[in-house]
Motif scaffolding. Structure first.
Motif, PDB file in Angstrom:
ATOM      1  N   LEU A 178       0.809  -1.215   0.000  1.00  0.00           N
ATOM      2  CA  LEU A 178       0.000   0.000   0.000  1.00  0.00           C
ATOM      3  C   LEU A 178       0.837   1.258   0.000  1.00  0.00           C
ATOM      4  O   LEU A 178       0.312   2.358  -0.100  1.00  0.00           O
ATOM      5  CB  LEU A 178      -0.931   0.013   1.222  1.00  0.00           C
ATOM      6  CG  LEU A 178      -1.872  -1.190   1.349  1.00  0.00           C
ATOM      7  CD1 LEU A 178      -2.725  -1.053   2.589  1.00  0.00           C
ATOM      8  CD2 LEU A 178      -2.745  -1.302   0.115  1.00  0.00           C
ATOM      9  N   ASN A 179       2.169   1.086   0.134  1.00  0.00           N
ATOM     10  CA  ASN A 179       3.063   2.245   0.201  1.00  0.00           C
ATOM     11  C   ASN A 179       3.515   2.597  -1.217  1.00  0.00           C
ATOM     12  O   ASN A 179       4.453   2.006  -1.750  1.00  0.00           O
ATOM     13  CB  ASN A 179       4.266   1.919   1.097  1.00  0.00           C
ATOM     14  CG  ASN A 179       5.096   3.151   1.397  1.00  0.00           C
ATOM     15  OD1 ASN A 179       5.118   4.103   0.636  1.00  0.00           O
ATOM     16  ND2 ASN A 179       5.788   3.114   2.533  1.00  0.00           N
ATOM     17  N   TYR A 180       2.836   3.561  -1.834  1.00  0.00           N
ATOM     18  CA  TYR A 180       3.128   3.906  -3.222  1.00  0.00           C
ATOM     19  C   TYR A 180       4.484   4.585  -3.373  1.00  0.00           C
ATOM     20  O   TYR A 180       5.053   4.618  -4.465  1.00  0.00           O
ATOM     21  CB  TYR A 180       1.997   4.781  -3.792  1.00  0.00           C
ATOM     22  CG  TYR A 180       0.840   3.933  -4.226  1.00  0.00           C
ATOM     23  CD1 TYR A 180       0.806   3.366  -5.509  1.00  0.00           C
ATOM     24  CD2 TYR A 180      -0.188   3.641  -3.341  1.00  0.00           C
ATOM     25  CE1 TYR A 180      -0.249   2.551  -5.898  1.00  0.00           C
ATOM     26  CE2 TYR A 180      -1.234   2.823  -3.720  1.00  0.00           C
ATOM     27  CZ  TYR A 180      -1.266   2.279  -4.997  1.00  0.00           C
ATOM     28  OH  TYR A 180      -2.300   1.461  -5.364  1.00  0.00           O
ATOM     29  N   SER A 181       5.033   5.157  -2.256  1.00  0.00           N
ATOM     30  CA  SER A 181       6.373   5.759  -2.349  1.00  0.00           C
ATOM     31  C   SER A 181       7.420   4.688  -2.629  1.00  0.00           C
ATOM     32  O   SER A 181       8.420   4.942  -3.313  1.00  0.00           O
ATOM     33  CB  SER A 181       6.716   6.516  -1.063  1.00  0.00           C
ATOM     34  OG  SER A 181       6.749   5.633   0.048  1.00  0.00           O
ATOM     35  N   LEU A 182       7.190   3.467  -2.121  1.00  0.00           N
ATOM     36  CA  LEU A 182       8.106   2.365  -2.413  1.00  0.00           C
ATOM     37  C   LEU A 182       8.048   1.993  -3.891  1.00  0.00           C
ATOM     38  O   LEU A 182       9.074   1.715  -4.523  1.00  0.00           O
ATOM     39  CB  LEU A 182       7.765   1.143  -1.557  1.00  0.00           C
ATOM     40  CG  LEU A 182       7.928   1.277  -0.040  1.00  0.00           C
ATOM     41  CD1 LEU A 182       7.511  -0.023   0.646  1.00  0.00           C
ATOM     42  CD2 LEU A 182       9.366   1.614   0.318  1.00  0.00           C
ATOM     43  N   ILE A 183       6.826   1.988  -4.426  1.00  0.00           N
ATOM     44  CA  ILE A 183       6.666   1.672  -5.856  1.00  0.00           C
ATOM     45  C   ILE A 183       7.395   2.699  -6.701  1.00  0.00           C
ATOM     46  O   ILE A 183       8.059   2.362  -7.694  1.00  0.00           O
ATOM     47  CB  ILE A 183       5.165   1.609  -6.226  1.00  0.00           C
ATOM     48  CG1 ILE A 183       4.505   0.435  -5.493  1.00  0.00           C
ATOM     49  CG2 ILE A 183       4.984   1.471  -7.735  1.00  0.00           C
ATOM     50  CD1 ILE A 183       3.015   0.347  -5.671  1.00  0.00           C
ATOM     51  N   GLU A 184       7.328   3.982  -6.289  1.00  0.00           N
ATOM     52  CA  GLU A 184       8.015   5.033  -7.035  1.00  0.00           C
ATOM     53  C   GLU A 184       9.528   4.830  -7.008  1.00  0.00           C
ATOM     54  O   GLU A 184      10.209   5.013  -8.007  1.00  0.00           O
ATOM     55  CB  GLU A 184       7.657   6.408  -6.453  1.00  0.00           C
ATOM     56  CG  GLU A 184       6.254   6.871  -6.760  1.00  0.00           C
ATOM     57  CD  GLU A 184       6.007   6.946  -8.256  1.00  0.00           C
ATOM     58  OE1 GLU A 184       6.829   7.559  -8.970  1.00  0.00           O
ATOM     59  OE2 GLU A 184       5.002   6.378  -8.714  1.00  0.00           O
ATOM     60  N   VAL A 185      10.068   4.437  -5.830  1.00  0.00           N
ATOM     61  CA  VAL A 185      11.509   4.175  -5.721  1.00  0.00           C
ATOM     62  C   VAL A 185      11.907   3.060  -6.681  1.00  0.00           C
ATOM     63  O   VAL A 185      12.909   3.158  -7.401  1.00  0.00           O
ATOM     64  CB  VAL A 185      11.906   3.804  -4.275  1.00  0.00           C
ATOM     65  CG1 VAL A 185      13.375   3.336  -4.218  1.00  0.00           C
ATOM     66  CG2 VAL A 185      11.698   4.974  -3.334  1.00  0.00           C
ATOM     67  N   ILE A 186      11.112   2.010  -6.699  1.00  0.00           N
ATOM     68  CA  ILE A 186      11.424   0.871  -7.566  1.00  0.00           C
ATOM     69  C   ILE A 186      11.293   1.252  -9.037  1.00  0.00           C
ATOM     70  O   ILE A 186      12.143   0.906  -9.864  1.00  0.00           O
ATOM     71  CB  ILE A 186      10.522  -0.328  -7.221  1.00  0.00           C
ATOM     72  CG1 ILE A 186      10.872  -0.851  -5.820  1.00  0.00           C
ATOM     73  CG2 ILE A 186      10.675  -1.436  -8.253  1.00  0.00           C
ATOM     74  CD1 ILE A 186       9.927  -1.899  -5.289  1.00  0.00           C
TER      75      ILE A 186
END
Length: 839
Positions: free
Chosen positions: A127-135
């Motif tokens: 649910l942490n979209y900031s992690l998706i952005e990092v990836i």
């Protein structure tokens, strides 16, 4: 992306336990690229119903959602308990246009692109979209399985990982460290600056500099600038000095944090060398060498991070000693500070030890005179208590001086200064010391027989013994070298007692006479004039014959060469000593090497080897259960480093039979200029009164023996007494002084006491310690190393530590540098008050 993988990902999500008060799971999947539109109806998810968001056109031709009310009604009224997957092939609408936004707020999202797959694979918060952005921004990094595996080993508590943690983990993997500590990451780049290329490749330098700013309050846009900042800031923090105006622009940030970080790297044996090399490289550009040379010696003595501190300190001491402007106590303090804390100690130890010998020699020289005496026994006492120190320091000086010259590391200026000092030492030793002492000694030769005689050794020390005794006889071991052996033995070998006395050789002071004297006196024949040396008719030249002679007195006796015994296997050594009462071990390092023209320049080097040899043999014998050991010699030696000038060479009367470079014989009394004539039973001995040599064919006039100097005639007699009650050698005790209750400043002065005085008699030796502040088991200050070597009890040592970070309490720990055992500790509360970014 394979359909089966998507199905597994969705089933995993739906099978997770629902957190109270929720009763079911609703997941929205916005597939705006329509990549999975064809498979949605074939997923067949267990216990999950699938609804699709449909769109159509109204009468005006506008595209509108056609079933949102039905979906909302189904979820909230018709079926409030089932799990649902809400699929849309359209982009997620803005919140103000989203009819289902209230449901989405308590639901979850699913993304089926590569970044989402990686999130699932790593087990991170979906649910942490900031992690998706990092990836998404670092997809190249995640394309490699090995890198992902390394990253998983670094990440802790996956459900709590945030975007910064993930970026730090990428950074850590990029530079090859195993945690997300930014200091460890920076250290890795400092050790190998090529790793900055991997930072660029996998995550970019911008994030690195953000973290540097966060940690040290230093704003940079390139790593070289950061190196200059920590170099300069650490340098002046360790010196507690204001930075030079040319370097002021690099002095910034959280000074104490930078100092602690750099100091910890410099003290770390695994990385220190590389960090110092990096600092040296950047120090040239910043002209650090020039800045250090401008400091006063009190400040230079404290410096740690640059080799130039040692170079400048050595230059300063040499120049002042040359000018004979000598503050002995202050210079000794400087040297001890360098030996305690210099990171180049191993490289410059020889220099500092040479300087110590010079300072001590000059200290003696300053007020030196030979006392007038009328008895040889008084001069003997003066020599064995005081004068021998000059020979020892002369030997030490040349030993280190030779090593330094042979290293080729001295520059021309230091070489010139050192050569001038060497000339002064040589003049003092030969003219003011040897000539005066030897002249007085020669005047009193007639009274020599009321001193302990070498020829009485066996009768006094061996015959009365009722325990197994070993005698180590080292050829050419003079008194001052024996003194060094005794001092080291007291520090290094457990014993009941180790004492040293001097014995006087017979004349001439040569091997054949000395070796005979140390054997039993059973019809002893000592006739150097006719070269006859025997006991009970057995000549004494060979080890085998000496064993025969020993057996005449005690049947259970033996004699053996030093290296023959040393190289035996342990079992062979045990068998050899079994049943023996008296064992003579013959050692020949000094005389064997130095009594040859080509070897005499190595005299002081082989003296060091002899010390190590004999000390090692004493330890070996003690481990074999020998409790009574003597160390002595057949004769000493006279040695002068300078080439012997013609005026110091004597030509004797043609009627004198020249036997050696320090003695001759005649069958009648002859008075020879510059010589002393001594009456023997059937001949006369002629000996140079001072330090002259007798002219003789062949070289080798620097190392001589056979004469009547105390250096040649006084031999050491060391007695080691061991046993079950031997006193164990202990280091001095340490206690923290109770002079402060709390820490109110980042830089705090502490004090410790050395409880015991260093003493060889009571078996207390010096201790090297390290002091540091800890929060729990974590170091939170710089380290200070000290050598506690005072001969006085309760000696106080002061030092300063720089605290890093914010803490409620810290503990001062004093640890033994060798064992790392904690010797004393004390907890302090911390109340520093307002901390600026420069603290």
């Amino acid at each position: 992306m394979e359909n089966e993988k998507i199905k597994k990902m969705l089933e995993y999500r739906f099978n997770l336990v629902v957190e109270f008060p929720k009763k079911r799971r609703i997941i929205f999947w916005y597939d705006d690229k329509k990549e999975f539109k064809e498979i949605i109806n074939d997923l067949n998810l267990e216990n999950v119903k699938i609804l699709t968001i449909d769109k159509g056109t109204n009468r005006r031709g506008d595209v509108i959602n056609t079933n949102l009310f039905k979906i909302k009604y189904t979820l909230e009224y018709l079926d409030p308990n089932s799990n649902y997957l809400i699929y849309s092939e359209y982009p997620k609408p803005a919140d103000n246009e989203n009819y289902l936004i209230d449901i989405e707020k308590y639901s979850e999202y699913f993304v089926a692109d590569k970044s989402a797959m990686i999130i699932e694979e790593l087990g991170l918060d979906r649910l942490n979209y900031s992690l998706i952005e990092v990836i998404k921004n670092n997809m190249d990094f995640f394309a490699n399985k090995e890198r992902k595996e390394k990253l998983l080993k670094i990440l802790k508590e996956l459900s709590k990982v945030d975007a910064r943690d993930l970026k730090l983990s990428i950074l850590a993997v990029s530079v090859g460290v195993k945690n997300i500590d930014i200091c460890e990451i920076i250290k890795a780049i400092l050790i190998d600056r090529k790793k900055i290329d991997f930072v660029n490749k996998w995550i970019g330098q911008e994030f690195l500099y953000e973290q540097i700013k966060l940690r040290f309050s230093v704003e940079v846009d390139n790593f070289d600038k950061f190196i200059k900042i920590i170099l300069v800031t650490n340098l002046y923090a360790e010196l507690q000095e204001d930075p030079h105006k040319n370097l002021d622009k690099y002095y910034m940030g959280r000074v104490n944090e930078i100092y602690f970080f750099v100091n910890s790297m410099l003290q770390n044996k695994q990385v220190s060398k590389k960090i110092r090399e990096t600092f040296e490289e950047f120090g040239k550009e910043l002209e650090i060498e020039k800045r250090i040379s401008e400091l006063n010696p009190d400040v230079i003595a404290q410096g740690i991070s640059f080799e130039d501190f040692d170079k400048n300190m050595i230059r300063y001491l040499l120049e002042n000693i040359k000018s004979e402007v000598i503050d002995y106590e202050k210079y000794s303090e400087y040297i001890n500070m360098r030996l305690d804390n210099s990171l180049w100690k191993d490289k410059y130890k020889t220099y500092y030890k040479m300087l110590i010998s010079i300072i001590k020699l000059y200290s003696i020289k300053e007020n030196f005179f030979i006392k007038e005496r009328e008895e040889l026994s008084q001069i003997f006492k003066d020599y064995t208590e005081n004068y021998y120190k000059i020979d020892r320091l002369y030997r030490d000086f040349y030993y280190y001086y030779d090593n330094i010259k042979n290293s080729g590391e001295l520059d021309s200026k230091d070489t010139l200064i050192l050569n001038q000092i060497e000339q002064k030492i040589s003049y003092f030793y030969e003219r003011e010391y040897l000539e005066e002492l030897l002249s007085l000694w020669a005047e009193n030769m007639d009274s020599r027989f009321n001193i302990l005689q070498q020829k009485d050794f066996y009768k006094i020390f061996i015959e009365p013994n009722d325990v197994r005794t070993v005698v180590i006889i080292s050829d050419g071991l003079r008194f001052e070298v024996g003194k060094e052996i005794a001092e080291k033995a007291r520090r290094e070998i457990n014993s009941k007692d180790i004492n040293l006395r001097g014995m006087l050789t017979s004349l001439p002071s040569i091997t054949s006479v000395g070796m005979l004297n140390l054997l039993p006196d059973i019809d002893r024949v000592c006739d150097p004039f006719n070269k006859k040396f025997s006991v009970s008719g057995i000549n004494t030249y060979s080890t085998e014959n000496r064993e025969k002679i020993l057996k005449l007195s005690v049947e259970e006796s033996s004699a053996i060469q030093f290296y023959n015994f040393k190289t035996m296997a342990r079992g062979e050594q045990e068998n050899y000593i079994k049943g023996k009462k008296v064992i003579y071990i013959y050692h020949d390092t000094i005389d064997q090497t130095s009594d040859k023209p080509k070897g005499e320049s190595e005299t002081f080097e082989v003296c060091k080897k002899a010390v190590d040899d004999i000390l090692g043999m004493m330890k070996l014998l003690s481990s074999l259960g020998i409790v009574n050991i003597f160390v002595t010699s057949d004769h000493g030696f006279l040695y002068e480093r300078k080439i012997i000038e013609e005026y110091n060479k004597l030509e004797l009367d043609e009627n004198i039979l020249v036997e050696g470079k320090r003695y001759g014989f005649s069958d009648k009394f002859i008075e020879e200029n510059g010589c002393t004539t001594v009456k023997f039973d059937n001949f006369y001995g002629i000996f140079p009164t001072k330090n002259q040599r007798i002219k003789k064919n062949g070289g080798g006039l620097q190392f001589v023996h056979g004469g009547i100097s105390p250096q040649e005639m006084i031999v050491p007699l060391i007695q080691f007494v061991g046993g079950v009650n031997s006193k164990k050698i202990e280091k001095v005790g340490v206690k923290i002084r109770e002079n402060i209750r709390k820490i109110t400043s980042n830089i705090t002065k502490f004090s410790i006491y050395q409880l015991d005085g260093v003493s060889s008699k009571v078996k207390i030796k010096e201790r090297e310690i390290v002091a540091c502040l800890y929060d729990g088991d974590i170091k939170v200050s710089n380290e200070v190393k000290m050598r506690l070597n005072s001969i006085e009890e309760n000696t106080q040592y002061d030092f300063r530590l720089t605290l890093s970070g914010e803490h409620d309490t810290v503990t001062l720990k004093i640890m033994d540098l060798e064992t790392e055992n904690i010797l004393d500790s004390k907890e302090y509360s911390v109340n520093i008050g307002i901390i600026s970014e420069f603290d």
